[in-house]
Structures are given as structure tokens and as C-alpha cells.
Scaffold this motif. Structure first.
Motif, PDB file in Angstrom:
ATOM      1  N   ALA A   1     -19.789  29.604 -18.209  1.00 42.58           N
ATOM      2  CA  ALA A   1     -20.196  29.413 -19.599  1.00 42.58           C
ATOM      3  C   ALA A   1     -21.664  28.988 -19.638  1.00 42.58           C
ATOM      4  CB  ALA A   1     -19.312  28.366 -20.258  1.00 42.58           C
ATOM      5  N   GLU A   2     -22.346  29.512 -20.627  1.00 40.23           N
ATOM      6  CA  GLU A   2     -23.790  29.310 -20.719  1.00 40.23           C
ATOM      7  C   GLU A   2     -24.094  28.213 -21.749  1.00 40.23           C
ATOM      8  OE1 GLU A   2     -27.566  32.142 -22.045  1.00 40.23           O
ATOM      9  OE2 GLU A   2     -25.497  32.865 -22.199  1.00 40.23           O
ATOM     10  N   LEU A   3     -25.027  27.346 -21.431  1.00 45.79           N
ATOM     11  CA  LEU A   3     -25.464  26.330 -22.403  1.00 45.79           C
ATOM     12  C   LEU A   3     -26.234  27.049 -23.512  1.00 45.79           C
ATOM     13  CD1 LEU A   3     -25.928  23.389 -23.360  1.00 45.79           C
ATOM     14  CD2 LEU A   3     -27.970  23.348 -21.921  1.00 45.79           C
TER      15      LEU A   3
ATOM     16  N   ILE B   1     -15.983  22.069 -35.955  1.00 49.16           N
ATOM     17  CA  ILE B   1     -15.682  23.470 -36.312  1.00 49.16           C
ATOM     18  C   ILE B   1     -16.957  24.152 -36.802  1.00 49.16           C
ATOM     19  CG2 ILE B   1     -14.315  24.978 -37.823  1.00 49.16           C
ATOM     20  CD1 ILE B   1     -12.149  22.797 -37.923  1.00 49.16           C
ATOM     21  N   GLU B   2     -17.684  23.457 -37.697  1.00 47.21           N
ATOM     22  CA  GLU B   2     -18.916  24.037 -38.235  1.00 47.21           C
ATOM     23  C   GLU B   2     -19.951  24.248 -37.137  1.00 47.21           C
ATOM     24  OE1 GLU B   2     -18.441  22.124 -42.717  1.00 47.21           O
ATOM     25  OE2 GLU B   2     -20.273  21.727 -41.593  1.00 47.21           O
ATOM     26  N   HIS B   3     -20.111  23.260 -36.266  1.00 50.41           N
ATOM     27  CA  HIS B   3     -21.115  23.392 -35.206  1.00 50.41           C
ATOM     28  C   HIS B   3     -20.771  24.561 -34.270  1.00 50.41           C
ATOM     29  CE1 HIS B   3     -23.331  19.949 -36.515  1.00 50.41           C
ATOM     30  NE2 HIS B   3     -22.447  19.044 -36.155  1.00 50.41           N
ATOM     31  N   VAL B   4     -19.471  24.723 -33.964  1.00 51.51           N
ATOM     32  CA  VAL B   4     -19.061  25.837 -33.087  1.00 51.51           C
ATOM     33  C   VAL B   4     -19.377  27.174 -33.766  1.00 51.51           C
ATOM     34  CG1 VAL B   4     -17.060  27.059 -32.129  1.00 51.51           C
ATOM     35  CG2 VAL B   4     -17.310  24.593 -31.762  1.00 51.51           C
ATOM     36  N   LEU B   5     -19.020  27.289 -35.047  1.00 49.37           N
ATOM     37  CA  LEU B   5     -19.215  28.573 -35.734  1.00 49.37           C
ATOM     38  C   LEU B   5     -20.696  28.863 -36.000  1.00 49.37           C
ATOM     39  CD1 LEU B   5     -16.061  28.539 -38.001  1.00 49.37           C
ATOM     40  CD2 LEU B   5     -16.428  29.754 -35.839  1.00 49.37           C
ATOM     41  N   ASP B   6     -21.521  27.813 -36.000  1.00 50.70           N
ATOM     42  CA  ASP B   6     -22.968  27.997 -36.144  1.00 50.70           C
ATOM     43  C   ASP B   6     -23.607  28.580 -34.885  1.00 50.70           C
ATOM     44  OD1 ASP B   6     -23.357  27.303 -38.769  1.00 50.70           O
ATOM     45  OD2 ASP B   6     -23.896  25.220 -38.371  1.00 50.70           O
ATOM     46  N   LEU B   7     -22.849  28.691 -33.808  1.00 53.55           N
ATOM     47  CA  LEU B   7     -23.404  29.292 -32.582  1.00 53.55           C
ATOM     48  C   LEU B   7     -23.519  30.808 -32.689  1.00 53.55           C
ATOM     49  CD1 LEU B   7     -21.392  27.354 -29.825  1.00 53.55           C
ATOM     50  CD2 LEU B   7     -23.672  26.822 -30.717  1.00 53.55           C
ATOM     51  N   PHE B   8     -22.899  31.386 -33.744  1.00 51.77           N
ATOM     52  CA  PHE B   8     -22.904  32.839 -33.884  1.00 51.77           C
ATOM     53  C   PHE B   8     -23.826  33.244 -35.029  1.00 51.77           C
ATOM     54  CE2 PHE B   8     -19.054  31.402 -31.926  1.00 51.77           C
ATOM     55  CZ  PHE B   8     -18.941  32.232 -30.830  1.00 51.77           C
ATOM     56  N   SER B   9     -24.458  34.390 -34.859  1.00 52.49           N
ATOM     57  CA  SER B   9     -25.478  34.823 -35.823  1.00 52.49           C
ATOM     58  C   SER B   9     -24.848  35.340 -37.112  1.00 52.49           C
ATOM     59  CB  SER B   9     -26.320  35.931 -35.209  1.00 52.49           C
ATOM     60  OG  SER B   9     -25.555  37.122 -35.165  1.00 52.49           O
ATOM     61  N   LEU B  10     -25.653  35.369 -38.154  1.00 51.88           N
ATOM     62  CA  LEU B  10     -25.201  35.910 -39.429  1.00 51.88           C
ATOM     63  C   LEU B  10     -24.826  37.388 -39.270  1.00 51.88           C
ATOM     64  CD1 LEU B  10     -25.022  34.305 -42.088  1.00 51.88           C
ATOM     65  CD2 LEU B  10     -27.086  35.458 -42.829  1.00 51.88           C
TER      66      LEU B  10
ATOM     67  N   PHE C   1     -21.394  24.958 -24.564  1.00 51.15           N
ATOM     68  CA  PHE C   1     -21.371  25.969 -23.515  1.00 51.15           C
ATOM     69  C   PHE C   1     -20.470  27.102 -23.983  1.00 51.15           C
ATOM     70  CE2 PHE C   1     -22.419  21.996 -21.531  1.00 51.15           C
ATOM     71  CZ  PHE C   1     -23.362  22.313 -20.568  1.00 51.15           C
ATOM     72  N   ARG C   2     -20.949  28.310 -23.930  1.00 53.95           N
ATOM     73  CA  ARG C   2     -20.198  29.439 -24.481  1.00 53.95           C
ATOM     74  C   ARG C   2     -20.018  30.539 -23.450  1.00 53.95           C
ATOM     75  NH1 ARG C   2     -22.940  32.467 -29.375  1.00 53.95           N
ATOM     76  NH2 ARG C   2     -24.232  33.140 -27.637  1.00 53.95           N
ATOM     77  N   GLU C   3     -18.857  31.193 -23.530  1.00 57.79           N
ATOM     78  CA  GLU C   3     -18.525  32.265 -22.600  1.00 57.79           C
ATOM     79  C   GLU C   3     -17.774  33.338 -23.378  1.00 57.79           C
ATOM     80  OE1 GLU C   3     -16.005  30.670 -19.581  1.00 57.79           O
ATOM     81  OE2 GLU C   3     -15.926  32.548 -18.463  1.00 57.79           O
ATOM     82  N   GLU C   4     -18.133  34.613 -23.188  1.00 57.56           N
ATOM     83  CA  GLU C   4     -17.368  35.689 -23.824  1.00 57.56           C
ATOM     84  C   GLU C   4     -16.237  36.044 -22.865  1.00 57.56           C
ATOM     85  OE1 GLU C   4     -19.611  39.035 -25.286  1.00 57.56           O
ATOM     86  OE2 GLU C   4     -17.840  39.922 -26.244  1.00 57.56           O
ATOM     87  N   THR C   5     -14.987  35.765 -23.255  1.00 55.00           N
ATOM     88  CA  THR C   5     -13.853  35.910 -22.337  1.00 55.00           C
ATOM     89  C   THR C   5     -13.142  37.253 -22.496  1.00 55.00           C
ATOM     90  OG1 THR C   5     -12.689  34.542 -23.944  1.00 55.00           O
ATOM     91  CG2 THR C   5     -13.378  33.469 -21.899  1.00 55.00           C
ATOM     92  N   ALA C   6     -13.401  37.950 -23.584  1.00 53.62           N
ATOM     93  CA  ALA C   6     -12.889  39.306 -23.804  1.00 53.62           C
ATOM     94  C   ALA C   6     -13.762  39.887 -24.909  1.00 53.62           C
ATOM     95  CB  ALA C   6     -11.420  39.281 -24.220  1.00 53.62           C
TER      96      ALA C   6
ATOM     97  N   VAL D   1     -15.700  28.076 -26.180  1.00 50.88           N
ATOM     98  CA  VAL D   1     -16.813  27.138 -26.276  1.00 50.88           C
ATOM     99  C   VAL D   1     -16.336  25.769 -25.791  1.00 50.88           C
ATOM    100  CG1 VAL D   1     -18.367  25.924 -27.870  1.00 50.88           C
ATOM    101  CG2 VAL D   1     -17.871  28.364 -28.224  1.00 50.88           C
ATOM    102  N   ARG D   2     -17.122  25.180 -24.932  1.00 47.68           N
ATOM    103  CA  ARG D   2     -16.842  23.818 -24.471  1.00 47.68           C
ATOM    104  C   ARG D   2     -17.943  22.914 -25.027  1.00 47.68           C
ATOM    105  NH1 ARG D   2     -16.305  24.616 -19.030  1.00 47.68           N
ATOM    106  NH2 ARG D   2     -18.518  24.372 -18.656  1.00 47.68           N
ATOM    107  N   ILE D   3     -17.545  21.805 -25.643  1.00 45.14           N
ATOM    108  CA  ILE D   3     -18.538  20.848 -26.150  1.00 45.14           C
ATOM    109  C   ILE D   3     -18.508  19.625 -25.242  1.00 45.14           C
ATOM    110  CG2 ILE D   3     -19.403  19.587 -28.150  1.00 45.14           C
ATOM    111  CD1 ILE D   3     -17.674  21.273 -29.958  1.00 45.14           C
ATOM    112  N   VAL D   4     -19.673  19.265 -24.771  1.00 49.63           N
ATOM    113  CA  VAL D   4     -19.805  18.124 -23.863  1.00 49.63           C
ATOM    114  C   VAL D   4     -20.719  17.110 -24.528  1.00 49.63           C
ATOM    115  CG1 VAL D   4     -20.771  17.428 -21.629  1.00 49.63           C
ATOM    116  CG2 VAL D   4     -19.432  19.544 -21.812  1.00 49.63           C
ATOM    117  N   LYS D   5     -20.315  15.832 -24.507  1.00 44.60           N
ATOM    118  CA  LYS D   5     -21.203  14.808 -25.085  1.00 44.60           C
ATOM    119  C   LYS D   5     -21.975  14.127 -23.972  1.00 44.60           C
ATOM    120  CE  LYS D   5     -17.874  10.959 -25.077  1.00 44.60           C
ATOM    121  NZ  LYS D   5     -17.231   9.897 -25.855  1.00 44.60           N
TER     122      LYS D   5
END
Lengths: 253, 253
Positions: A155-157, A180-189, A217-222, A228-232
């Protein structure tokens, strides 16, 4: 009182995305409200638990949608307890329009903890396990349960953010809906122009607090499926701890 | 129909801050909803305007609060049109509990534009200026109007953020409520532990879009009084344009 609670919401204009459909984060919020209203009305909600130093903690939430309600649409979130064990309950959701349109479903897993020690509590010890009287096994929830989100080490930072005032909830933790919002903000419009969210899943692993820095950290699994993994990172000792895992399945529009 | 509209809302748990009181951004959202419901019910809302290629644009919003509704509190947002001119209307708000507690007030200024040309439209030309029949001058709104937010050249750049999927509204612009949240996120949790927001004011100067980078310049203009200027940078030509000005007055708790 019915075992299934049913609560009316509206797809408010400022809660809708550019396609004039409800944001997933706001739908998640409506589900959490419905869960709260349902459990409080039946005697096992926060209003009963907090004075005895216990609280519900959301452990997993999975949502599968056929479509999102359009701007100004009134819809119901139905919710019921599918099963209750010693340390976890499974609570389901159905999102249905006033006209009967079924928009989608949700599944969630909740633990009960002691607000002082933060230790898991025996749910069956509360009011002599009265929660079992509310279990509804007949109502269907035709979607897969949340499974462990499996990620490779590849997975990529993709983003690191600081947490701010509006991220913090009434318990002083980072708000479940904000993740949820922060995860979905990782994808473009552009991604959202071409795809809608078919399934969204999040597992809450640990709590994070104001001032924690969150790394995604995000990974395209299919094809169209992302984990997405969130690390603090604690700002003082720089210790890193996983706080959430999420899986998003996009469906071509 | 009454000139004053009255809409019931609840201070939802996930819309409350660590002090268990409603976030200012969510109160702003409730006010914008109330304005939308009020104008639509009276024939001059978006539902009437959009098919004739016109829309309301929020130009200013000022909110003064004695206190914020606590978690689970039900409260009304009352709203009415105080005056209407050719290019602007003044719309007021009162936030009042079910038990009559007055939480605070709001004032807003709206322009009407053509959705194609984005040019200001003559409000009096819509339905023969029927809006004047809805003007309510008797109801009090005991707070100062929004004034021009004056800033020296000494404001300091305190944050730069990128805009994401969840920032974009149904019109493809950055959501008016999100600006409020981003501005209030410039202040630390410690600040909110010691102070509450007595007055919040925002003027919307230009629209910004997905992909714009927003820079926040802040200046303390008096003890506990801050002004914030938001400037957008277009990612392609790097042109800078002021999009908002805001003023926040904190009051010791």
C-alpha cells in the motif's frame, strides 16, 4: 414497540455531492443516529449506559448501495439488532424511500466498553441481557458481512493530514464519520464522475485524538476495489498505530 | 402562510464538538436549509428559480450566539426576509429552543444570479416582485449587520489546503459550509476549551472549485477577535483570487 426502528431523514442540499446525491459520510451519520435512537428508545442506548459508565463503540460499518438518495429526497433508515453476543452485537440497516424504493443496506458491529477503563463489557450483564428480546432474525439484509480487510505490504502512502477542531467528537476522539470523509477524499472528482460507491466498509481498530497526524496508505486490490489503512502518529513520541482499515468498491455508472 | 418560517432541527451527536454543543458549521447548514425551505414554500425558492435559470447566491452570513444547543436538543430555526432590494435581500434568523430559550440570531445577504451568465439578476423582476409581500419588519433581530471585514496587510499565512471531493457542493463549487469549518479549524482545541464563538461572520467574495488550493491568512484584530482571508490559487495558472473574508469573535467561557 417494534423490533425494527424506522427513522425519517432528508437528503439535504449541502449534504449532497456534485451529482446531487447524498454523500456517503452523511448516510453513515444518519445510520449512526438511527442506531442511537433505536437503542435509546428500547432502553439500551447511551442515555441508559452513560450514567452506568458504559458506552457503545462502533467496531465495523459496511454499506452497500444500489443508488444514493437524490437531493431533497425523504427516506427512512430502518435498523434492527440481528444478533447479540457477549462482547459484540450485529446491527443492520435498510435505506428505503418514502415510495418504497430500496436504496441499500448496511451492517455494523458494536462493542460495549467501560468509559473509565475502556475495557470490553459483557453485554448480557446489562439489564439481564434484555437486548436479546429485541433480536430480529426474520428481516433480510442481503449483503455480505464485513470481512477482514486484507492488505499487502505494497500500500502506498497517499496523504497525511493533521486533525483539527471539527474532526473531534463529543468523546474527544476523531469522529467516526470524519474518517469516512477523509478516506473518500483520497479519490478524485473524475473518479466519482465515472463511478459510484457500490460498497463501503470501515473497521475501527483504535481511537485517535486531536493533534494526531493521520497517514493514509492505499492499495488497489482488484479492478475498482481499493483498501485504505489509516495510521496515526502521536505528535510527541512519533509512535505509529493503525486506527482504521477501509475497503471501497466502485461501480461504473 | 406566515411571513416567518419555523423549522425544527436537532443537535445531533455527531454534529457536536467535544463540549457536546453543536458545531457552528452545522448551525450554518441548518440556517441555509431553513432559508431554502422558507423561500421554496413561498414560491421564490430554488425549485421555482432553477427552471428559469436563476439561483440564490449567499453573499454574507453573520451569526451571534448566546450559547449553542447541547447534544440531543431540539430547536427551531426561524427565518424571515427583512428587506428586499433590486439586487440583494436581507434574511434573518432566530435560533430558539422548544422551551423558548433563545440561543442566538443570524443575518444573511443573498443575491440572485443567472445560472448561465452568472450575472446579478433583478429580484423585483421575478414574479412581479412578489417577494415584497413576504417582508417582515416587526420581528426583531438584535444583532449588528455584517460589516466589511477590514484587514491590514499584516495577516499571516497560517494554512494552505487542497480541496477534495467532500468539499464540493451540488453546483460544483466549494460548499459554503465547508469554508466555515475550514476557518474554525484554524484555532486550537485549547482555544475552544477556554472560549466560545460569540460572533461568526463570513463574506463570500468569489467562488472556488475542486482542485483550487486555499490559503488562509489570519490576523488578530482585537483581543479575541480574528479576521481571516481565504485566497484560492488556480492549480494551472497559479492566479490568486480572494474567495472569502471571515471574522470570528471569541468570548471567554
Amino acid at each position: 414497540m417494534d423490533k425494527v426502528g424506522k427513522y425519517l431523514f432528508m437528503s439535504e442540499p449541502f449534504h449532497c455531492d456534485f451529482s446531487k446525491r447524498l454523500f456517503m459520510g452523511h448516510l453513515g451519520n444518519h445510520m449512526l443516529n438511527a442506531a442511537d435512537f433505536h437503542s435509546s428508545e428500547r432502553g439500551f442506548g447511551m442515555t441508559y449506559l452513560n450514567p452506568i459508565h458504559k458506552t457503545w463503540v462502533l467496531s465495523r460499518l459496511a454499506i452497500e448501495m444500489e443508488e444514493m438518495p437524490e437531493q431533497y429526497t425523504r427516506f427512512y433508515v430502518e435498523t434492527w439488532v440481528e444478533s447479540a453476543m457477549r462482547y459484540f452485537t450485529n446491527r443492520n440497516f435498510r435505506v428505503v424511500g418514502e415510495d418504497g424504493t430500496i436504496y441499500g443496506y448496511g451492517r455494523s458491529v458494536w462493542a460495549m466498553i467501560d468509559t473509565g477503563t475502556r475495557q470490553p463489557q459483557d453485554i448480557m450483564a446489562v439489564r439481564d441481557g434484555e437486548i436479546v428480546n429485541w433480536i430480529e432474525t426474520e428481516k433480510e439484509c442481503p449483503m455480505e458481512k464485513g470481512s477482514r480487510v486484507r492488505m499487502s505490504g505494497n500500500a502506498e502512502l497517499v496523504r497525511t493530514i493533521d486533525t483539527h477542531y471539527n474532526d473531534v467528537d463529543v468523546n474527544g476522539h476523531i469522529n467516526s464519520v470524519k474518517y469516512i470523509e477523509h478516506v473518500l477524499d483520497l479519490f478524485s472528482l473524475d473518479n466519482y464522475r465515472e463511478n459510484r460507491i457500490g460498497r463501503f466498509e470501515i473497521a475501527y481498530v483504535a481511537e485517535s485524538y486531536y493533534g494526531d497526524r493521520l497517514s493514509f496508505f492505499r492499495e488497489e486490490t482488484a479492478d475498482g476495489e481499493y483498501c485504505v489503512r489509516i495510521v496515526k502518529t502521536n505528535p510527541e513520541n512519533l509512535k505509529e498505530v493503525e486506527v482504521c482499515r477501509s475497503k471501497i468498491v466502485f461501480v461504473k455508472k
